[in-house]
Scaffold this motif. Structure first.
Motif, PDB file in Angstrom:
ATOM      1  N   LEU A  11       0.995  -1.102  -0.056  1.00 30.42           N
ATOM      2  CA  LEU A  11       0.021  -0.164  -0.095  1.00 30.42           C
ATOM      3  C   LEU A  11       0.634   1.235  -0.034  1.00 30.42           C
ATOM      4  O   LEU A  11       0.335   2.197  -0.732  1.00 30.42           O
ATOM      5  N   VAL A  12       2.217   1.493   0.752  1.00 33.83           N
ATOM      6  CA  VAL A  12       2.995   2.342   0.816  1.00 33.83           C
ATOM      7  C   VAL A  12       3.290   2.595  -0.705  1.00 33.83           C
ATOM      8  O   VAL A  12       3.044   4.019  -1.089  1.00 33.83           O
ATOM      9  N   GLY A  28       5.288  10.379   7.341  1.00 38.41           N
ATOM     10  CA  GLY A  28       3.960  10.237   8.287  1.00 38.41           C
ATOM     11  C   GLY A  28       2.683  10.990   7.436  1.00 38.41           C
ATOM     12  O   GLY A  28       1.263  10.280   7.761  1.00 38.41           O
ATOM     13  N   ALA A  29       3.020  11.627   6.627  1.00 39.40           N
ATOM     14  CA  ALA A  29       1.621  11.779   5.634  1.00 39.40           C
ATOM     15  C   ALA A  29       1.450  10.495   5.064  1.00 39.40           C
ATOM     16  O   ALA A  29       0.250  10.372   4.942  1.00 39.40           O
ATOM     17  N   ILE A  30       2.765   9.999   4.067  1.00 40.75           N
ATOM     18  CA  ILE A  30       1.907   9.019   3.473  1.00 40.75           C
ATOM     19  C   ILE A  30       0.929   8.053   4.253  1.00 40.75           C
ATOM     20  O   ILE A  30      -0.327   6.982   4.448  1.00 40.75           O
ATOM     21  N   ALA A  31       2.168   7.310   6.141  1.00 35.79           N
ATOM     22  CA  ALA A  31       0.492   6.786   6.861  1.00 35.79           C
ATOM     23  C   ALA A  31      -0.416   7.084   7.448  1.00 35.79           C
ATOM     24  O   ALA A  31      -1.481   6.007   7.745  1.00 35.79           O
ATOM     25  N   ALA A  32      -0.284   8.207   7.410  1.00 40.29           N
ATOM     26  CA  ALA A  32      -1.934   9.366   7.674  1.00 40.29           C
ATOM     27  C   ALA A  32      -2.924   8.635   6.778  1.00 40.29           C
ATOM     28  O   ALA A  32      -3.868   8.474   6.583  1.00 40.29           O
ATOM     29  N   SER A  36      -3.357   4.419   9.225  1.00 42.99           N
ATOM     30  CA  SER A  36      -1.812   4.070  10.387  1.00 42.99           C
ATOM     31  C   SER A  36      -1.429   5.602  10.940  1.00 42.99           C
ATOM     32  O   SER A  36       0.459   5.181  10.394  1.00 42.99           O
ATOM     33  N   LYS A  37      -1.900   6.626  11.391  1.00 41.02           N
ATOM     34  CA  LYS A  37      -0.850   7.982  11.468  1.00 41.02           C
ATOM     35  C   LYS A  37      -0.113   7.362  12.678  1.00 41.02           C
ATOM     36  O   LYS A  37       1.246   8.710  12.263  1.00 41.02           O
TER      37      LYS A  37
END
Length: 113
Positions: A11-12, A28-32, A36-37
């Motif tokens: 997904l990343v 962090g922006a990708i995780a959010a 998954s913030k």
């Protein structure tokens, strides 16, 4: 758990492939965006593992301050900066100049599922 990590990494990679040339995003922006913030570090692990694939522009992912924090995971520590500069992104002291202007936020640019 291994399967979950593999799916998260994929997904990343799907998001990172969408970062336009000449723009950067952050772990962090990708995780959010992926819901998954608190998983910015896991996005970093995905970027470290991505160097085995040629179609993932890992050089476009930096930390929340625009620092090239992943540069040591490239085959040559200067490769990340060279790749960004080739796309017209100025880097000074391992930091993306004009980071706020060049920042690409997937939550703003992509429609959530």
């Amino acid at each position: 758990m291994k399967q979950d990590k593999t799916n998260f990494f994929e997904l990343v990679y799907q998001v990172v492939r969408l970062i336009p040339p000449g723009r950067v995003s952050s772990y962090g922006a990708i995780a959010a965006y992926l819901g998954s913030k608190g998983s910015a570090r896991m996005v970093g692990w995905a970027m470290n593992a991505s160097h085995q694939q040629t179609d993932i522009p890992a050089h476009r992912v930096v930390n929340r301050q625009g620092l090239l924090s992943g540069k040591h995971h490239f085959s040559d520590p200067q490769a990340m900066q060279r790749l960004l500069e080739k796309e017209g992104i100025a880097v000074e002291s391992d930091r993306v100049k004009d980071f706020d202007r060049l920042f690409w936020d997937p939550s703003q640019q992509l429609h959530l599922r």
